[in-house]
Structure formats: structure tokens, C-alpha cells
Design a protein around this motif. Structure first.
Motif, PDB file in Angstrom:
ATOM      1  N   GLY A   1      -2.100  19.511  -1.852  1.00 16.82           N
ATOM      2  CA  GLY A   1      -3.054  18.615  -1.211  1.00 16.82           C
ATOM      3  C   GLY A   1      -3.424  17.421  -2.071  1.00 16.82           C
ATOM      4  O   GLY A   1      -4.200  16.570  -1.658  1.00 16.82           O
ATOM      5  N   LYS A   2      -2.859  17.320  -3.274  1.00 14.74           N
ATOM      6  CA  LYS A   2      -3.175  16.197  -4.161  1.00 14.74           C
ATOM      7  C   LYS A   2      -2.434  14.950  -3.708  1.00 14.74           C
ATOM      8  O   LYS A   2      -1.314  15.021  -3.207  1.00 14.74           O
ATOM      9  CB  LYS A   2      -2.777  16.525  -5.598  1.00 14.74           C
ATOM     10  CG  LYS A   2      -3.614  17.615  -6.215  1.00 14.74           C
ATOM     11  CD  LYS A   2      -3.173  17.886  -7.638  1.00 14.74           C
ATOM     12  CE  LYS A   2      -4.007  19.007  -8.241  1.00 14.74           C
ATOM     13  NZ  LYS A   2      -3.576  19.335  -9.593  1.00 14.74           N
ATOM     14  N   PHE A   3      -3.098  13.805  -3.899  1.00 13.95           N
ATOM     15  CA  PHE A   3      -2.472  12.533  -3.572  1.00 13.95           C
ATOM     16  C   PHE A   3      -2.923  11.473  -4.559  1.00 13.95           C
ATOM     17  O   PHE A   3      -3.947  11.601  -5.214  1.00 13.95           O
ATOM     18  CB  PHE A   3      -2.800  12.106  -2.138  1.00 13.95           C
ATOM     19  CG  PHE A   3      -4.267  11.883  -1.883  1.00 13.95           C
ATOM     20  CD1 PHE A   3      -4.837  10.633  -2.027  1.00 13.95           C
ATOM     21  CD2 PHE A   3      -5.082  12.932  -1.479  1.00 13.95           C
ATOM     22  CE1 PHE A   3      -6.192  10.421  -1.788  1.00 13.95           C
ATOM     23  CE2 PHE A   3      -6.434  12.740  -1.234  1.00 13.95           C
ATOM     24  CZ  PHE A   3      -6.990  11.475  -1.396  1.00 13.95           C
ATOM     25  N   LYS A   4      -2.114  10.420  -4.671  1.00 20.71           N
ATOM     26  CA  LYS A   4      -2.477   9.259  -5.476  1.00 20.71           C
ATOM     27  C   LYS A   4      -1.761   8.069  -4.870  1.00 20.71           C
ATOM     28  O   LYS A   4      -0.770   8.219  -4.154  1.00 20.71           O
ATOM     29  CB  LYS A   4      -2.090   9.445  -6.946  1.00 20.71           C
ATOM     30  CG  LYS A   4      -0.602   9.567  -7.199  1.00 20.71           C
ATOM     31  CD  LYS A   4      -0.314   9.769  -8.661  1.00 20.71           C
ATOM     32  CE  LYS A   4       1.199   9.935  -8.866  1.00 20.71           C
ATOM     33  NZ  LYS A   4       1.530  10.106 -10.271  1.00 20.71           N
ATOM     34  N   GLY A   5      -2.287   6.886  -5.157  1.00 21.20           N
ATOM     35  CA  GLY A   5      -1.649   5.715  -4.586  1.00 21.20           C
ATOM     36  C   GLY A   5      -2.260   4.420  -5.056  1.00 21.20           C
ATOM     37  O   GLY A   5      -3.114   4.400  -5.951  1.00 21.20           O
TER      38      GLY A   5
ATOM     39  N   VAL B   1       0.861  -1.180   0.000  1.00 24.81           N
ATOM     40  CA  VAL B   1       0.000   0.000   0.000  1.00 24.81           C
ATOM     41  C   VAL B   1       0.895   1.227   0.000  1.00 24.81           C
ATOM     42  O   VAL B   1       1.777   1.363   0.843  1.00 24.81           O
ATOM     43  CB  VAL B   1      -0.921   0.023   1.238  1.00 24.81           C
ATOM     44  CG1 VAL B   1      -1.843   1.231   1.197  1.00 24.81           C
ATOM     45  CG2 VAL B   1      -1.717  -1.263   1.344  1.00 24.81           C
ATOM     46  N   GLU B   2       0.678   2.107  -0.976  1.00 28.33           N
ATOM     47  CA  GLU B   2       1.531   3.285  -1.096  1.00 28.33           C
ATOM     48  C   GLU B   2       0.710   4.518  -1.424  1.00 28.33           C
ATOM     49  O   GLU B   2      -0.387   4.424  -1.967  1.00 28.33           O
ATOM     50  CB  GLU B   2       2.596   3.063  -2.165  1.00 28.33           C
ATOM     51  CG  GLU B   2       2.038   2.745  -3.526  1.00 28.33           C
ATOM     52  CD  GLU B   2       3.090   2.274  -4.514  1.00 28.33           C
ATOM     53  OE1 GLU B   2       3.053   2.775  -5.663  1.00 28.33           O
ATOM     54  OE2 GLU B   2       3.922   1.431  -4.159  1.00 28.33           O
ATOM     55  N   ILE B   3       1.275   5.669  -1.053  1.00 30.13           N
ATOM     56  CA  ILE B   3       0.642   6.941  -1.361  1.00 30.13           C
ATOM     57  C   ILE B   3       1.727   7.959  -1.704  1.00 30.13           C
ATOM     58  O   ILE B   3       2.792   7.961  -1.097  1.00 30.13           O
ATOM     59  CB  ILE B   3      -0.240   7.443  -0.186  1.00 30.13           C
ATOM     60  CG1 ILE B   3      -1.132   8.611  -0.610  1.00 30.13           C
ATOM     61  CG2 ILE B   3       0.599   7.809   1.007  1.00 30.13           C
ATOM     62  CD1 ILE B   3      -2.231   8.941   0.388  1.00 30.13           C
ATOM     63  N   VAL B   4       1.455   8.769  -2.708  1.00 24.62           N
ATOM     64  CA  VAL B   4       2.320   9.891  -3.079  1.00 24.62           C
ATOM     65  C   VAL B   4       1.524  11.138  -2.728  1.00 24.62           C
ATOM     66  O   VAL B   4       0.407  11.308  -3.206  1.00 24.62           O
ATOM     67  CB  VAL B   4       2.675   9.857  -4.588  1.00 24.62           C
ATOM     68  CG1 VAL B   4       3.488  11.077  -4.962  1.00 24.62           C
ATOM     69  CG2 VAL B   4       3.401   8.570  -4.938  1.00 24.62           C
TER      70      VAL B   4
ATOM     71  N   PHE C   1      -6.036   4.714  -6.535  1.00 24.10           N
ATOM     72  CA  PHE C   1      -6.912   5.783  -6.055  1.00 24.10           C
ATOM     73  C   PHE C   1      -6.176   7.106  -6.207  1.00 24.10           C
ATOM     74  O   PHE C   1      -4.952   7.150  -6.320  1.00 24.10           O
ATOM     75  CB  PHE C   1      -7.322   5.554  -4.593  1.00 24.10           C
ATOM     76  CG  PHE C   1      -6.161   5.492  -3.635  1.00 24.10           C
ATOM     77  CD1 PHE C   1      -5.667   6.640  -3.044  1.00 24.10           C
ATOM     78  CD2 PHE C   1      -5.553   4.281  -3.327  1.00 24.10           C
ATOM     79  CE1 PHE C   1      -4.599   6.593  -2.163  1.00 24.10           C
ATOM     80  CE2 PHE C   1      -4.491   4.217  -2.452  1.00 24.10           C
ATOM     81  CZ  PHE C   1      -4.010   5.371  -1.859  1.00 24.10           C
ATOM     82  N   LYS C   2      -6.947   8.184  -6.240  1.00 19.52           N
ATOM     83  CA  LYS C   2      -6.355   9.523  -6.267  1.00 19.52           C
ATOM     84  C   LYS C   2      -7.363  10.500  -5.692  1.00 19.52           C
ATOM     85  O   LYS C   2      -8.562  10.215  -5.626  1.00 19.52           O
ATOM     86  CB  LYS C   2      -5.927   9.929  -7.673  1.00 19.52           C
ATOM     87  CG  LYS C   2      -7.053  10.088  -8.669  1.00 19.52           C
ATOM     88  CD  LYS C   2      -6.496  10.470 -10.021  1.00 19.52           C
ATOM     89  CE  LYS C   2      -7.616  10.565 -11.043  1.00 19.52           C
ATOM     90  NZ  LYS C   2      -7.122  10.988 -12.343  1.00 19.52           N
ATOM     91  N   GLY C   3      -6.863  11.638  -5.284  1.00 14.37           N
ATOM     92  CA  GLY C   3      -7.766  12.619  -4.710  1.00 14.37           C
ATOM     93  C   GLY C   3      -7.051  13.906  -4.353  1.00 14.37           C
ATOM     94  O   GLY C   3      -5.892  14.116  -4.705  1.00 14.37           O
TER      95      GLY C   3
END
Length: 146
Positions: A54-58, A45-48, A65-67
Motif C-alpha cells: 500500500g506504500k506509494f511515492k511520487g 505527475v507520477e506515482i510509484v 509526496f509519499k504515503g
């Protein structure tokens, strides 16, 4: 006569310069660096996270997912690190019937606090990222190895 005019861009929060890098989720963050390193390598499980926008994806195993979080406030931690007060603006993921994945995505959706800090102020080996909700003590914990 000399006139100097300076234009400044107003931001809603202080800009904290943190690199946009990949963090991996750990169930717990152990005291020993060797254990952190071992669990880090096994994590799927990873997240950038971009702390300025405030943007993230993973990825949660194979689910992408992204948001984006609106960053409402940034303050320094008690002894180190930074606290971010956030609210979810958007979150996109593929459909799944996996309850564990759905629970993880739900935790991302209700997150309103993010804490980021190095393990030590000097000679840092890793950086922790904790995502939580004010009403819920359950945290999603991520680590970035240096």
C-alpha cells in the motif's frame, strides 16, 4: 508415521502480484494508444505504487509526496483488473501554496478506491490505475506503458 506441519502467514487481503512501477497521470485516458503514449510523455505527475504494502511515492511537477494506504479488500473487476478498497494511513508532502497541487493531494487523501486494469487482456499496451472516493466521482487517472 509421517507428520507434515505447514505454517501459513495470515493476511487481511489476498496478495495480488503486481510490479512496483511508475505510473504517470493523465487528465483523460483516450481510446487510441498513440494518444495515450503522447500524453504519457508530456505528463509531469507520477506515482510509484506497491500493491502489496500500500506504500506509494511520487512527484507532482517538482513537489515530492509519499504515503501509505491500508489495503482493506481486494476483488477482481467486472471483466478485468482489480478493485482495491483502501484507507489512508499516512501522506507526507512539502508545503506549497499552489491550489492545483493542494487539490491533487486532497484527492489522494480522500481516496478509498483504487482500480487497476490492463487496456486489453491479450497484448496489453498499457495499464490504467484510477484512484477515487465513493462519494466523489472525480478520479485521478494514471497510466503505465508496457
Amino acid at each position: 508415521m509421517f507428520i507434515l506441519i505447514v505454517a501459513c502467514k495470515k493476511t487481511d487481503h489476498p496478495v495480488i502480484t503486481m510490479p512496483v512501477e511508475k505510473y504517470k497521470m493523465l487528465k483523460e485516458i483516450p481510446d487510441s494508444f498513440e494518444k495515450v503514449e503522447k500524453f504519457y510523455e508530456k505528463s509531469k505527475v507520477e506515482i510509484v505504487f506497491d500493491f502489496n504494502s500500500g506504500k506509494f511515492k511520487g512527484k507532482y511537477k517538482t513537489l515530492e509526496f509519499k504515503g501509505k494506504y491500508n489495503i482493506l479488500k481486494v476483488s477482481s473487476g467486472f471483466t478485468k483488473g482489480f478493485n482495491y478498497k483502501v484507507e489512508l494511513e499516512s501522506l507526507i508532502k512539502n508545503a506549497t501554496e499552489d491550489k492545483v497541487v493542494d487539490d491533487f493531494v486532497r484527492q489522494l487523501a480522500i481516496c478509498n478506491r483504487i482500480y487497476v486494469a490492463p487496456d486489453n487482456l491479450v497484448n496489453t499496451k498499457y495499464v490504467r490505475l484510477e484512484m477515487s472516493n465513493a462519494e466523489n466521482e472525480e478520479k485521478i487517472k494514471f497510466v503505465l506503458l508496457k
